[in-house]
Motif scaffolding. Structure first.
Motif, PDB file in Angstrom:
ATOM      1  N   GLY A  77      18.076  46.942 -71.041  1.00  0.00           N
ATOM      2  CA  GLY A  77      18.102  46.792 -69.589  1.00  0.00           C
ATOM      3  C   GLY A  77      17.612  48.026 -68.861  1.00  0.00           C
ATOM      4  N   VAL A  78      18.086  49.181 -69.288  1.00  0.00           N
ATOM      5  CA  VAL A  78      17.657  50.438 -68.662  1.00  0.00           C
ATOM      6  C   VAL A  78      16.157  50.645 -68.847  1.00  0.00           C
ATOM      7  N   LEU A  79      15.662  50.407 -70.050  1.00  0.00           N
ATOM      8  CA  LEU A  79      14.230  50.578 -70.304  1.00  0.00           C
ATOM      9  C   LEU A  79      13.395  49.594 -69.492  1.00  0.00           C
ATOM     10  N   LEU A  80      13.863  48.364 -69.366  1.00  0.00           N
ATOM     11  CA  LEU A  80      13.134  47.390 -68.553  1.00  0.00           C
ATOM     12  C   LEU A  80      13.071  47.840 -67.095  1.00  0.00           C
ATOM     13  N   LEU A  81      14.180  48.307 -66.564  1.00  0.00           N
ATOM     14  CA  LEU A  81      14.186  48.762 -65.169  1.00  0.00           C
ATOM     15  C   LEU A  81      13.355  50.018 -64.965  1.00  0.00           C
ATOM     16  N   SER A  82      13.325  50.865 -65.972  1.00  0.00           N
ATOM     17  CA  SER A  82      12.592  52.128 -65.833  1.00  0.00           C
ATOM     18  C   SER A  82      11.089  51.918 -65.744  1.00  0.00           C
ATOM     19  N   GLY A  83      10.621  50.841 -66.320  1.00  0.00           N
ATOM     20  CA  GLY A  83       9.180  50.599 -66.337  1.00  0.00           C
ATOM     21  C   GLY A  83       8.457  51.357 -67.430  1.00  0.00           C
ATOM     22  N   LEU A  84       9.201  52.020 -68.295  1.00  0.00           N
ATOM     23  CA  LEU A  84       8.598  52.759 -69.405  1.00  0.00           C
ATOM     24  C   LEU A  84       8.393  51.838 -70.602  1.00  0.00           C
ATOM     25  N   LEU A  85       7.275  51.966 -71.249  1.00  0.00           N
ATOM     26  CA  LEU A  85       6.989  51.216 -72.475  1.00  0.00           C
ATOM     27  C   LEU A  85       7.243  49.718 -72.310  1.00  0.00           C
ATOM     28  N   VAL A  86       6.837  49.177 -71.183  1.00  0.00           N
ATOM     29  CA  VAL A  86       7.154  47.792 -70.824  1.00  0.00           C
ATOM     30  C   VAL A  86       6.703  46.807 -71.895  1.00  0.00           C
ATOM     31  N   ARG A  87       5.502  46.970 -72.389  1.00  0.00           N
ATOM     32  CA  ARG A  87       5.001  46.023 -73.390  1.00  0.00           C
ATOM     33  C   ARG A  87       5.893  46.000 -74.632  1.00  0.00           C
ATOM     34  N   TYR A  88       6.237  47.160 -75.151  1.00  0.00           N
ATOM     35  CA  TYR A  88       7.036  47.243 -76.371  1.00  0.00           C
ATOM     36  C   TYR A  88       8.474  46.787 -76.152  1.00  0.00           C
ATOM     37  N   VAL A  89       9.046  47.197 -75.040  1.00  0.00           N
ATOM     38  CA  VAL A  89      10.429  46.805 -74.732  1.00  0.00           C
ATOM     39  C   VAL A  89      10.501  45.294 -74.502  1.00  0.00           C
ATOM     40  N   SER A  90       9.498  44.738 -73.854  1.00  0.00           N
ATOM     41  CA  SER A  90       9.465  43.294 -73.615  1.00  0.00           C
ATOM     42  C   SER A  90       9.341  42.519 -74.918  1.00  0.00           C
TER      43      SER A  90
END
Length: 125
Positions: free
Chosen positions: A70-83
């Protein structure tokens, strides 16, 4: 300045933002709810894993993992990998809970939303 502000609300920028917020909210909810009332959530854990690790410990670890997603998704960092990781997680939850399909079918839709986010990401920070 006005053009930059209006560009923020175009489909190109708004769609990924809304997907990120929606997916993050779902992961936050699941993590917080499973921490507050673990009895409601332990039944979703695969039995092969709970035979190795205590279900409550596994649930706490998984909750931390969901909070991180959740934090990574909100941060916008590494969106492709986190998604992609979010999609794999959601598909795994659905696959291991086929007997609870009346509830877990939503995870399939959310997994496809995560895939849409992953494949719409043009670059990662």
């Amino acid at each position: 300045m006005k053009q930059q502000f209006s560009d923020l609300f175009t489909n190109k920028h708004l769609t990924p933002l809304l997907l990120r917020i929606g997916l993050a909210t779902m992961f936050f909810y699941a993590a917080i709810s499973s921490t507050l009332d673990p009895r409601e959530w332990v039944g979703y854990l695969p039995s092969f894993m709970t035979n190795i690790v205590d279900a409550h410990v596994l649930l706490k670890v998984f909750s931390i993992y969901e909070l991180a997603l959740g934090v990574l998704l909100l941060s916008g960092l590494l969106v492709r990998y986190v998604s992609l990781l979010a999609a794999a997680t959601l598909l795994g939850i659905a696959a291991f809970n086929l007997s609870l399909f009346a509830i877990s079918f939503r995870d399939i839709g959310l997994a496809f939303a995560a895939l849409a986010l992953a494949f719409s990401s043009t670059s990662d920070k």
